[in-house]
Design a protein around this motif. Sequence first.
Motif, PDB file in Angstrom:
ATOM      1  N   ILE A   1     103.266  70.593 104.315  1.00 31.47           N
ATOM      2  CA  ILE A   1     102.813  70.580 105.710  1.00 31.47           C
ATOM      3  C   ILE A   1     103.788  69.782 106.565  1.00 31.47           C
ATOM      4  CG2 ILE A   1     100.953  69.963 107.288  1.00 31.47           C
ATOM      5  CD1 ILE A   1      98.995  70.344 104.984  1.00 31.47           C
ATOM      6  N   GLU A   2     104.285  68.676 106.044  1.00 25.49           N
ATOM      7  CA  GLU A   2     105.290  67.907 106.784  1.00 25.49           C
ATOM      8  C   GLU A   2     106.491  68.787 107.120  1.00 25.49           C
ATOM      9  OE1 GLU A   2     106.397  64.365 104.703  1.00 25.49           O
ATOM     10  OE2 GLU A   2     104.838  63.190 105.663  1.00 25.49           O
ATOM     11  N   ASN A   3     106.923  69.588 106.169  1.00 25.05           N
ATOM     12  CA  ASN A   3     108.063  70.466 106.397  1.00 25.05           C
ATOM     13  C   ASN A   3     107.764  71.494 107.480  1.00 25.05           C
ATOM     14  OD1 ASN A   3     109.519  69.133 104.427  1.00 25.05           O
ATOM     15  ND2 ASN A   3     109.035  70.626 102.828  1.00 25.05           N
ATOM     16  N   GLU A   4     106.496  71.938 107.537  1.00 22.09           N
ATOM     17  CA  GLU A   4     106.107  72.902 108.564  1.00 22.09           C
ATOM     18  C   GLU A   4     106.177  72.281 109.962  1.00 22.09           C
ATOM     19  OE1 GLU A   4     105.008  76.235 108.373  1.00 22.09           O
ATOM     20  OE2 GLU A   4     105.832  76.148 106.352  1.00 22.09           O
ATOM     21  N   LEU A   5     105.903  70.990 110.047  1.00 24.60           N
ATOM     22  CA  LEU A   5     105.801  70.328 111.349  1.00 24.60           C
ATOM     23  C   LEU A   5     107.013  69.474 111.698  1.00 24.60           C
ATOM     24  CD1 LEU A   5     102.090  69.110 111.036  1.00 24.60           C
ATOM     25  CD2 LEU A   5     102.919  71.172 112.164  1.00 24.60           C
TER      26      LEU A   5
ATOM     27  N   MET B   1      99.505  77.108  97.854  1.00 18.58           N
ATOM     28  CA  MET B   1     100.468  76.339  97.077  1.00 18.58           C
ATOM     29  C   MET B   1     100.686  77.083  95.767  1.00 18.58           C
ATOM     30  SD  MET B   1     102.265  73.521  97.339  1.00 18.58           S
ATOM     31  CE  MET B   1     103.678  73.639  96.230  1.00 18.58           C
ATOM     32  N   TRP B   2     101.899  77.679  95.634  1.00 18.76           N
ATOM     33  CA  TRP B   2     102.228  78.503  94.473  1.00 18.76           C
ATOM     34  C   TRP B   2     103.019  77.695  93.448  1.00 18.76           C
ATOM     35  CZ3 TRP B   2     100.264  83.324  94.100  1.00 18.76           C
ATOM     36  CH2 TRP B   2      99.900  84.004  95.277  1.00 18.76           C
ATOM     37  N   TYR B   3     102.799  78.001  92.171  1.00 15.55           N
ATOM     38  CA  TYR B   3     103.514  77.323  91.086  1.00 15.55           C
ATOM     39  C   TYR B   3     103.942  78.311  90.012  1.00 15.55           C
ATOM     40  CZ  TYR B   3     101.645  72.855  92.815  1.00 15.55           C
ATOM     41  OH  TYR B   3     101.332  71.758  93.583  1.00 15.55           O
TER      42      TYR B   3
ATOM     43  N   ASP C   1     102.463  67.739  96.758  1.00 12.64           N
ATOM     44  CA  ASP C   1     103.203  68.955  97.094  1.00 12.64           C
ATOM     45  C   ASP C   1     102.712  69.553  98.411  1.00 12.64           C
ATOM     46  OD1 ASP C   1     104.791  68.821  94.828  1.00 12.64           O
ATOM     47  OD2 ASP C   1     103.497  70.135  93.640  1.00 12.64           O
ATOM     48  N   ILE C   2     101.403  69.567  98.599  1.00 18.78           N
ATOM     49  CA  ILE C   2     100.837  70.125  99.829  1.00 18.78           C
ATOM     50  C   ILE C   2     101.194  69.255 101.024  1.00 18.78           C
ATOM     51  CG2 ILE C   2      98.682  70.647 101.046  1.00 18.78           C
ATOM     52  CD1 ILE C   2      97.483  71.342  98.269  1.00 18.78           C
TER      53      ILE C   2
ATOM     54  N   ARG D   1     107.974  75.684  92.761  1.00 15.30           N
ATOM     55  CA  ARG D   1     106.731  75.498  93.493  1.00 15.30           C
ATOM     56  C   ARG D   1     107.026  75.691  94.975  1.00 15.30           C
ATOM     57  NH1 ARG D   1     105.273  69.703  91.352  1.00 15.30           N
ATOM     58  NH2 ARG D   1     106.289  70.484  89.475  1.00 15.30           N
ATOM     59  N   ARG D   2     106.072  76.268  95.685  1.00 15.53           N
ATOM     60  CA  ARG D   2     106.321  76.502  97.102  1.00 15.53           C
ATOM     61  C   ARG D   2     105.021  76.565  97.890  1.00 15.53           C
ATOM     62  NH1 ARG D   2     109.713  81.465  99.971  1.00 15.53           N
ATOM     63  NH2 ARG D   2     109.987  80.419 101.988  1.00 15.53           N
TER      64      ARG D   2
END
Length: 215
Positions: A164-168, A142-144, A159-160, A122-123
């Motif tokens: 987003i946390e990872n983006e920021l 959000m891909w699975y 997952d979303i 998932r990504r």
Amino acid sequence: MTELPGSSGSNAILHDVTDCSEYGPPWNCRIPSDKKILRSLSKIFGWIPSDENIRPSPETLVAKEKATSRFKYQYVTEADHILHTILRLDVTHEKDPLTGRRIGTMKTARRFDDNGTRIDKRRFYRNEFPYSLPSGTNHYIMWYNLTQQQLTEEEINSDIFQGIENELIASEEVVERIVQRKASFEFVWYLNPKMTIPDIFHVQVFWRKTQSSAQ
């Protein structure tokens, strides 16, 4: 599981959503994909796209066609391209059914393990060909490599949120707020009723930084 800020905490299997009467901030949840409902939500909450925003611009469509023309000779299907380049699944090459030898350069993604089970990939990924959205609204997908039936709304919300946390994460302010479990952003997502790549389950995500994170 810890309930997300703004999340309704729904753990129900995904189903059709046609009523928007229960929707409003705090967000971080699924919204209906019905065009009339999107239009109503957009009028009240300007950052949420309306039915007039949920399509790429003519320029973006041209760019997408050019990109597609580049990889259509490398992968058997467009889905194989997504599974390999975004979900990072291994690929196999076409083989002659009689000799077993590799033929050509066309690649197919390997979606299942040796036991025939779907590989859980998932990504959260920026849409390379985004819709024409309101200023400040980001368009991600959000891909699975899972089926719709294998997921719940709560799992997708989580997952979303993590994506987003990872983006920021590079922002010290965001890191501090993550530790405090306070969202510095808000998002909504929906199931596209007319997926351009139906072979891969994915949802359209729209998110923005909140005022506190933008300061």
